[in-house]
Scaffold this motif. Structure first.
Motif, short mmCIF file in Angstrom:
data_model
loop_
_atom_site.label_atom_id
_atom_site.label_comp_id
_atom_site.label_asym_id
_atom_site.label_seq_id
_atom_site.Cartn_x
_atom_site.Cartn_y
_atom_site.Cartn_z
N ASP A 113 34.01 36.11 63.71
CA ASP A 113 35.31 36.72 63.49
C ASP A 113 35.23 38.17 63.94
OD1 ASP A 113 37.89 37.08 62.75
OD2 ASP A 113 37.49 37.15 60.59
N ASP A 114 36.01 38.50 64.97
CA ASP A 114 35.96 39.85 65.54
C ASP A 114 36.71 40.87 64.70
OD1 ASP A 114 34.47 38.88 67.61
OD2 ASP A 114 36.19 38.57 68.94
N THR A 115 37.59 40.42 63.81
CA THR A 115 38.35 41.37 63.03
C THR A 115 37.46 41.95 61.93
OG1 THR A 115 39.15 39.62 61.57
CG2 THR A 115 40.53 40.20 63.47
N PRO A 116 37.50 43.23 61.77
CA PRO A 116 36.66 43.83 60.72
C PRO A 116 37.20 43.45 59.35
CG PRO A 116 38.06 45.50 61.73
CD PRO A 116 38.25 44.22 62.50
N LYS A 117 36.28 43.23 58.46
CA LYS A 117 36.68 42.84 57.11
C LYS A 117 36.98 44.08 56.30
CE LYS A 117 34.20 38.52 56.97
NZ LYS A 117 33.21 37.70 56.30
N VAL A 118 38.15 44.04 55.69
CA VAL A 118 38.56 45.14 54.83
C VAL A 118 38.22 44.75 53.41
CG1 VAL A 118 40.52 46.52 54.06
CG2 VAL A 118 40.42 45.72 56.42
N ASN A 119 37.57 45.62 52.73
CA ASN A 119 37.23 45.32 51.33
C ASN A 119 38.51 45.29 50.52
OD1 ASN A 119 34.55 45.17 51.86
ND2 ASN A 119 34.11 47.30 51.31
N GLU A 120 38.89 44.09 50.15
CA GLU A 120 40.08 43.95 49.33
C GLU A 120 39.71 44.27 47.89
OE1 GLU A 120 41.95 40.16 49.71
OE2 GLU A 120 41.80 40.18 51.89
N PRO A 121 40.55 45.01 47.24
CA PRO A 121 40.23 45.30 45.85
C PRO A 121 40.33 44.00 45.05
CG PRO A 121 42.43 46.11 46.41
CD PRO A 121 41.79 45.61 47.67
N THR A 122 39.40 43.85 44.13
CA THR A 122 39.41 42.64 43.32
C THR A 122 40.63 42.67 42.42
OG1 THR A 122 38.03 43.70 41.65
CG2 THR A 122 36.90 42.39 43.34
N LYS A 123 41.26 41.55 42.32
CA LYS A 123 42.45 41.46 41.49
C LYS A 123 42.03 41.43 40.03
CE LYS A 123 45.38 39.30 44.89
NZ LYS A 123 46.28 38.24 45.21
N LEU A 124 42.67 42.28 39.29
CA LEU A 124 42.37 42.35 37.86
C LEU A 124 43.07 41.23 37.11
CD1 LEU A 124 42.69 46.17 37.12
CD2 LEU A 124 40.60 44.83 37.16
N THR A 125 42.35 40.62 36.24
CA THR A 125 42.93 39.69 35.28
C THR A 125 42.42 40.10 33.92
OG1 THR A 125 41.11 38.12 35.46
CG2 THR A 125 42.98 37.77 36.95
N LEU A 126 42.92 39.44 32.93
CA LEU A 126 42.47 39.77 31.58
C LEU A 126 40.97 39.55 31.46
CD1 LEU A 126 43.46 40.64 28.77
CD2 LEU A 126 43.79 38.24 28.23
N GLY A 127 40.46 38.52 32.11
CA GLY A 127 39.04 38.21 32.00
C GLY A 127 38.14 39.14 32.77
N THR A 128 38.66 39.82 33.79
CA THR A 128 37.80 40.71 34.57
C THR A 128 37.69 42.11 33.97
OG1 THR A 128 39.67 41.32 35.98
CG2 THR A 128 38.25 39.50 36.74
N ILE A 129 38.48 42.39 32.96
CA ILE A 129 38.44 43.72 32.35
C ILE A 129 37.16 43.91 31.55
CG2 ILE A 129 39.58 45.27 30.71
CD1 ILE A 129 42.22 43.99 31.59
N SER A 130 36.86 42.93 30.69
CA SER A 130 35.64 43.01 29.90
C SER A 130 35.22 41.60 29.48
CB SER A 130 35.85 43.89 28.66
OG SER A 130 36.63 43.20 27.71
N PRO A 131 33.96 41.44 29.07
CA PRO A 131 33.51 40.12 28.64
C PRO A 131 34.25 39.60 27.40
CG PRO A 131 31.62 41.55 29.06
CD PRO A 131 32.84 42.38 29.18
N GLU A 132 34.66 40.52 26.51
CA GLU A 132 35.39 40.10 25.31
C GLU A 132 36.74 39.50 25.70
OE1 GLU A 132 34.14 43.30 25.57
OE2 GLU A 132 32.39 43.03 24.27
N PHE A 133 37.42 40.17 26.64
CA PHE A 133 38.71 39.65 27.09
C PHE A 133 38.52 38.34 27.87
CE2 PHE A 133 40.29 44.22 26.91
CZ PHE A 133 40.95 44.01 25.70
N GLN A 134 37.40 38.23 28.57
CA GLN A 134 37.10 36.98 29.27
C GLN A 134 36.97 35.84 28.27
OE1 GLN A 134 36.54 36.39 32.72
NE2 GLN A 134 36.51 34.26 32.12
N THR A 135 36.31 36.09 27.15
CA THR A 135 36.15 35.08 26.11
C THR A 135 37.50 34.70 25.52
OG1 THR A 135 33.99 36.01 25.58
CG2 THR A 135 34.95 34.54 23.95
N ILE A 136 38.32 35.70 25.26
CA ILE A 136 39.65 35.45 24.68
C ILE A 136 40.49 34.63 25.65
CG2 ILE A 136 41.81 36.57 24.00
CD1 ILE A 136 40.10 38.91 22.92
N GLU A 137 40.50 35.04 26.91
CA GLU A 137 41.30 34.33 27.91
C GLU A 137 40.81 32.89 28.07
OE1 GLU A 137 43.11 35.28 32.29
OE2 GLU A 137 40.95 35.61 32.04
#
Length: 187
Positions: A71-95
């Motif tokens: 793939d000749d197109t340079p990869k742009v680092n896409e920001p990871t999409k935040l969800t409740l589970g990606t904020i912290s492990p406690e929220f991941q458990t709750i979700e």
């Protein structure tokens, strides 16, 4: 009509036809030629079906064969999409707890024609809440992490689970009511 035929036959004179002396041999020869004529060869098309199968397998192999393309197109680092589970492990458990509980409750629903309208109404509300949850997740990504959005996400999950439990309870009551009605009708 019979008389017409009889009259015509009265005037009929049989013609004397003489056959040639080798007539019977000619007839036998023609008969032998007709009977012993070589049969036309039947063509066997099995090879055609084998060839078609081979072509099909080759085309499927080409279609699904993994190809490493550069793939000749340079990869742009896409920001990871935040969800409740990606904020912290406690929220991941709750979700995870709420999402799994919601899925279990949905899978345990007893659907039939009698309760279809009731279930459809609840599932419509749950669908609306799911859309709201997705919009809250987008808000979390655009505005950043804040307590109000996190609380709204958790309340949304809780509300969906409560709705499903209430639906399950109403279905159980409806089933018991139908059972009691059937028992009184039998007696």
């Amino acid at each position: 009509m019979q008389q017409d035929i009889k009259e015509q036959l009265k005037n009929y004179k049989e013609e004397h036809v003489e056959l040639s002396t080798n007539h019977s041999t000619k007839f036998e020869n023609l008969l032998q030629q007709e009977l012993h004529q070589p049969k036309q060869k039947k063509y066997n098309f099995k090879w055609l079906s084998v060839a078609a199968s081979i072509v099909l397998l080759i085309s499927l192999a080409i279609k699904f064969y993994p190809v490493n393309t550069v793939d000749d197109t340079p990869k742009v680092n896409e920001p990871t999409k935040l969800t409740l589970g990606t904020i912290s492990p406690e929220f991941q458990t709750i979700e995870n707890y709420y999402v799994n509980s919601i899925n279990i409750e949905i899978s345990q629903l007893d659907l039939n024609d009698e309760n279809k309208e009731l279930v459809d109404g609840y599932l419509l509300k749950i669908t609306e809440l799911t859309k709201e949850y997705k919009s809250l997740t987008k808000e979390l990504n655009t505005k950043g992490v804040n307590d109000a959005t996190i609380d709204a996400l958790i309340r949304n999950l809780q509300l969906r689970l409560q709705l499903l439990k209430r639906l399950k309870k109403q279905l159980k009551q409806l089933k018991n009511l139908n059972t009691q009605t059937n028992e009184t009708q039998i007696i």
